[in-house]
Design a protein around this motif. Structure first.
Motif, PDB file in Angstrom:
ATOM      1  N   LYS A   1      16.979 -34.438  42.001  1.00 62.45           N
ATOM      2  CA  LYS A   1      16.664 -34.092  40.528  1.00 62.45           C
ATOM      3  C   LYS A   1      17.353 -34.837  39.624  1.00 62.45           C
ATOM      4  CE  LYS A   1      14.782 -30.948  37.783  1.00 62.45           C
ATOM      5  NZ  LYS A   1      13.435 -31.145  37.432  1.00 62.45           N
ATOM      6  N   VAL A   2      18.434 -35.446  39.759  1.00 60.56           N
ATOM      7  CA  VAL A   2      19.335 -35.874  38.719  1.00 60.56           C
ATOM      8  C   VAL A   2      18.671 -37.225  38.591  1.00 60.56           C
ATOM      9  CG1 VAL A   2      21.497 -37.139  38.481  1.00 60.56           C
ATOM     10  CG2 VAL A   2      21.375 -34.535  39.068  1.00 60.56           C
TER      11      VAL A   2
ATOM     12  N   LEU B   1      16.418 -44.079  36.590  1.00 60.90           N
ATOM     13  CA  LEU B   1      17.146 -45.307  36.638  1.00 60.90           C
ATOM     14  C   LEU B   1      16.602 -46.488  36.065  1.00 60.90           C
ATOM     15  CD1 LEU B   1      18.543 -45.291  40.469  1.00 60.90           C
ATOM     16  CD2 LEU B   1      19.737 -44.550  38.179  1.00 60.90           C
ATOM     17  N   ASN B   2      15.368 -46.077  35.525  1.00 58.56           N
ATOM     18  CA  ASN B   2      14.345 -46.943  34.671  1.00 58.56           C
ATOM     19  C   ASN B   2      14.788 -47.062  33.278  1.00 58.56           C
ATOM     20  OD1 ASN B   2      12.639 -48.882  34.190  1.00 58.56           O
ATOM     21  ND2 ASN B   2      10.632 -47.631  34.400  1.00 58.56           N
TER      22      ASN B   2
ATOM     23  N   ALA C   1      23.579 -48.889  30.814  1.00 53.63           N
ATOM     24  CA  ALA C   1      24.756 -47.679  30.522  1.00 53.63           C
ATOM     25  C   ALA C   1      24.337 -46.625  30.876  1.00 53.63           C
ATOM     26  CB  ALA C   1      25.185 -47.919  29.091  1.00 53.63           C
ATOM     27  N   THR C   2      22.855 -46.141  30.720  1.00 50.49           N
ATOM     28  CA  THR C   2      22.240 -45.018  31.015  1.00 50.49           C
ATOM     29  C   THR C   2      22.349 -44.844  32.617  1.00 50.49           C
ATOM     30  OG1 THR C   2      21.002 -44.820  28.948  1.00 50.49           O
ATOM     31  CG2 THR C   2      20.369 -43.378  30.852  1.00 50.49           C
ATOM     32  N   ARG C   3      21.824 -45.794  33.251  1.00 51.54           N
ATOM     33  CA  ARG C   3      21.626 -45.934  34.683  1.00 51.54           C
ATOM     34  C   ARG C   3      23.321 -45.806  35.154  1.00 51.54           C
ATOM     35  NH1 ARG C   3      18.521 -50.780  33.782  1.00 51.54           N
ATOM     36  NH2 ARG C   3      20.207 -52.114  34.618  1.00 51.54           N
ATOM     37  N   SER C   4      23.960 -46.120  34.898  1.00 48.41           N
ATOM     38  CA  SER C   4      25.560 -46.080  35.450  1.00 48.41           C
ATOM     39  C   SER C   4      25.561 -44.658  35.305  1.00 48.41           C
ATOM     40  CB  SER C   4      26.442 -46.720  34.608  1.00 48.41           C
ATOM     41  OG  SER C   4      26.285 -48.445  34.816  1.00 48.41           O
ATOM     42  N   LEU C   5      25.625 -43.884  34.107  1.00 49.29           N
ATOM     43  CA  LEU C   5      25.889 -42.357  34.053  1.00 49.29           C
ATOM     44  C   LEU C   5      24.941 -41.690  35.048  1.00 49.29           C
ATOM     45  CD1 LEU C   5      26.219 -42.234  30.193  1.00 49.29           C
ATOM     46  CD2 LEU C   5      28.335 -42.117  31.962  1.00 49.29           C
ATOM     47  N   VAL C   6      23.603 -41.870  35.090  1.00 49.31           N
ATOM     48  CA  VAL C   6      22.948 -41.254  35.971  1.00 49.31           C
ATOM     49  C   VAL C   6      23.219 -41.327  37.373  1.00 49.31           C
ATOM     50  CG1 VAL C   6      20.349 -40.994  36.932  1.00 49.31           C
ATOM     51  CG2 VAL C   6      20.770 -41.188  34.529  1.00 49.31           C
TER      52      VAL C   6
ATOM     53  N   ALA D   1      26.362 -42.196  38.732  1.00 51.29           N
ATOM     54  CA  ALA D   1      27.498 -41.460  38.776  1.00 51.29           C
ATOM     55  C   ALA D   1      27.354 -39.951  38.692  1.00 51.29           C
ATOM     56  CB  ALA D   1      28.597 -41.817  37.681  1.00 51.29           C
ATOM     57  N   LYS D   2      26.301 -39.361  38.023  1.00 54.31           N
ATOM     58  CA  LYS D   2      26.015 -37.924  38.135  1.00 54.31           C
ATOM     59  C   LYS D   2      25.731 -37.481  39.481  1.00 54.31           C
ATOM     60  CE  LYS D   2      25.102 -36.952  33.289  1.00 54.31           C
ATOM     61  NZ  LYS D   2      24.326 -36.725  32.310  1.00 54.31           N
ATOM     62  N   ALA D   3      24.536 -38.522  40.235  1.00 51.95           N
ATOM     63  CA  ALA D   3      23.677 -38.196  41.403  1.00 51.95           C
ATOM     64  C   ALA D   3      24.767 -38.338  42.545  1.00 51.95           C
ATOM     65  CB  ALA D   3      22.704 -39.224  41.219  1.00 51.95           C
ATOM     66  N   PHE D   4      25.473 -39.345  42.255  1.00 50.42           N
ATOM     67  CA  PHE D   4      26.509 -39.741  43.713  1.00 50.42           C
ATOM     68  C   PHE D   4      27.502 -38.555  43.564  1.00 50.42           C
ATOM     69  CE2 PHE D   4      30.265 -41.317  45.470  1.00 50.42           C
ATOM     70  CZ  PHE D   4      29.706 -42.033  46.613  1.00 50.42           C
ATOM     71  N   LYS D   5      27.945 -37.926  42.537  1.00 54.27           N
ATOM     72  CA  LYS D   5      28.883 -36.747  42.503  1.00 54.27           C
ATOM     73  C   LYS D   5      27.917 -35.611  42.895  1.00 54.27           C
ATOM     74  CE  LYS D   5      32.435 -34.374  41.249  1.00 54.27           C
ATOM     75  NZ  LYS D   5      32.086 -32.829  41.608  1.00 54.27           N
ATOM     76  N   ALA D   6      26.876 -35.410  42.892  1.00 54.14           N
ATOM     77  CA  ALA D   6      26.051 -34.348  43.287  1.00 54.14           C
ATOM     78  C   ALA D   6      26.006 -34.622  44.934  1.00 54.14           C
ATOM     79  CB  ALA D   6      24.741 -34.083  42.682  1.00 54.14           C
ATOM     80  N   TYR D   7      25.604 -35.744  45.279  1.00 52.95           N
ATOM     81  CA  TYR D   7      25.549 -36.093  46.602  1.00 52.95           C
ATOM     82  C   TYR D   7      26.878 -35.825  47.518  1.00 52.95           C
ATOM     83  CZ  TYR D   7      24.795 -39.472  50.780  1.00 52.95           C
ATOM     84  OH  TYR D   7      24.626 -39.525  52.032  1.00 52.95           O
TER      85      TYR D   7
END
Length: 381
Positions: free
Chosen positions: A81-82, A132-133, A137-142, A144-150
């Motif tokens: 979802k993230v 991620l498209n 900067a936005t891709r990096s934040l997304v 990071a959030k997704a990896f944290k959730a994973y």
């Protein structure tokens, strides 16, 4: 280690060492969706808030016999979802769906062949994940959030698995210590899609061949376990081979897949193959894989599978879930006895169903319990 855990672990280590164990190991496999439904919980709620997930898993462990941990959660929806995932999407019924996707455009084949990792990062991921498209900067934040959730989801799952193994005295070996796909399958599932790859095989087979060869080192790396152990296995579901003409299989699927399994073996790991659909015309190829490869079959002739593969490899599966749904309890037990009589002699056999049990309504629960209990109590050597 308790006596029961030691006994169950010995069953599996004997099988993996090529020895005949005390009895046939029982491998019950239930998806987290089944466990949630079986426990009477809301499927959508528990996948987003996993507070009750361990209790759902315990319900399965309480009621269904297995020598290995019988429950797992392979994909959770939070990090998809993230990312704005297009390749794994939560359906309204609470089941994560895998739609047909095109992560790799046909014009990007050359870039993928030249540098598959860079192409995946720069082109495939933005195509598969809408969040991620965007700008860097936005891709990096997304990400990071997704990896944290994973990592949060998986750390919680591994905690649950450890608790269950200890509480229920399951075997300490696992058939799912790693995961990857056959190079042709990753090209199909996540990059080109079923429709496109079917066209590519006929129109640009040279590029397909080069692409699967380029993907092979990535799949070996993906399937490498953190701590390689010959008593664990890397899970590889096999998808596309039955849909290919034999000549296309021989050229485009088999060489890179064999190299993958051999590459894992060279690192001290074995593969656990879910042999999906009907591979009967390819049994002679499967025989060539490194000795002790685990093969769980969905369909096929058990006598021929045993004859061709049973001396060199560890075989299982084939018990039809449809019978658990439609048959009487005696018919279901008789089918288990039939498979054991064919597959067990000489060892190298683990009892299992032809598919992971995903939905509560796909089986008759009492039939399922009866079959697992029967094998555990009546499949001694």
């Amino acid at each position: 280690m308790t006596d029961m855990m030691a006994e169950r672990t010995q069953l599996v280590t004997d099988i993996m060492d090529g020895k005949i164990p005390k009895r046939v190991p029982v491998v019950g496999l239930f998806a987290h969706e089944f466990a949630i439904q079986y426990a009477g919980k809301d499927l959508k709620e528990v996948q987003w808030d996993t507070t009750d997930l361990e209790a759902c898993f315990e319900k399965v462990c309480d009621d269904f016999y297995s020598d290995l941990l019988p429950v797992s959660a392979f994909r959770m929806p939070s990090f998809y979802k993230v990312l704005g995932s297009r390749n794994f999407v939560m359906g309204s019924n609470g089941f994560l769906q895998h739609p047909e996707v095109e992560g790799l455009k046909v014009e990007d084949y050359d870039d993928f062949i030249a540098s598959p990792y860079n192409c995946i990062v720069e082109k495939v991921l933005p195509n598969l994940y809408s969040e991620l498209n965007s700008d860097p900067a936005t891709r990096s934040l997304v990400m990071a959030k997704a990896f944290k959730a994973y990592t949060d989801e998986n750390n919680n799952l591994f905690r649950i698995y450890g608790n269950l193994v200890n509480k229920y005295n399951y075997c300490t070996s696992t058939f799912f210590a790693g995961f990857c796909e056959a190079p042709f399958d990753i090209l199909t599932d996540q990059l080109r899609g079923f429709k496109n790859i079917s066209l590519d095989v006929r129109r640009i087979p040279d590029k397909v061949e080069a692409a699967v060869n380029a993907a092979t080192p990535l799949m070996i790396k993906m399937g490498t376990q953190p701590f390689p152990n010959k008593y664990n296995a890397t899970f590889i579901p096999l998808h596309m081979a039955p849909y290919l003409r034999t000549k296309d299989f021989e050229r485009l699927y088999w060489p890179s897949f064999k190299k993958l399994v051999e590459g894992l073996a060279e690192k001290g790991m074995r593969a656990n193959l879910f042999v999906e659909q009907d591979w009967m015309r390819y049994l002679d190829y499967l025989e060539e894989l490194p000795a002790g490869t685990i093969m769980q079959f969905e369909y096929g002739d058990p006598k021929l599978i045993k004859e061709k593969l049973g001396k060199k490899h560890i075989i299982g599966g084939l018990y039809p879930l449809t019978l658990l749904k439609t048959g009487t309890k005696q018919e279901c037990v008789d089918k288990a006895k039939e498979l054991i009589d064919i597959m067990a002699p000489g060892g190298n056999y683990c009892f299992g169903f032809d598919k992971v049990i995903i939905t509560l309504d796909s089986v008759n629960v009492e039939n399922t319990k009866a079959v697992l209990d029967y094998v555990a109590n009546n499949a001694s050597y």
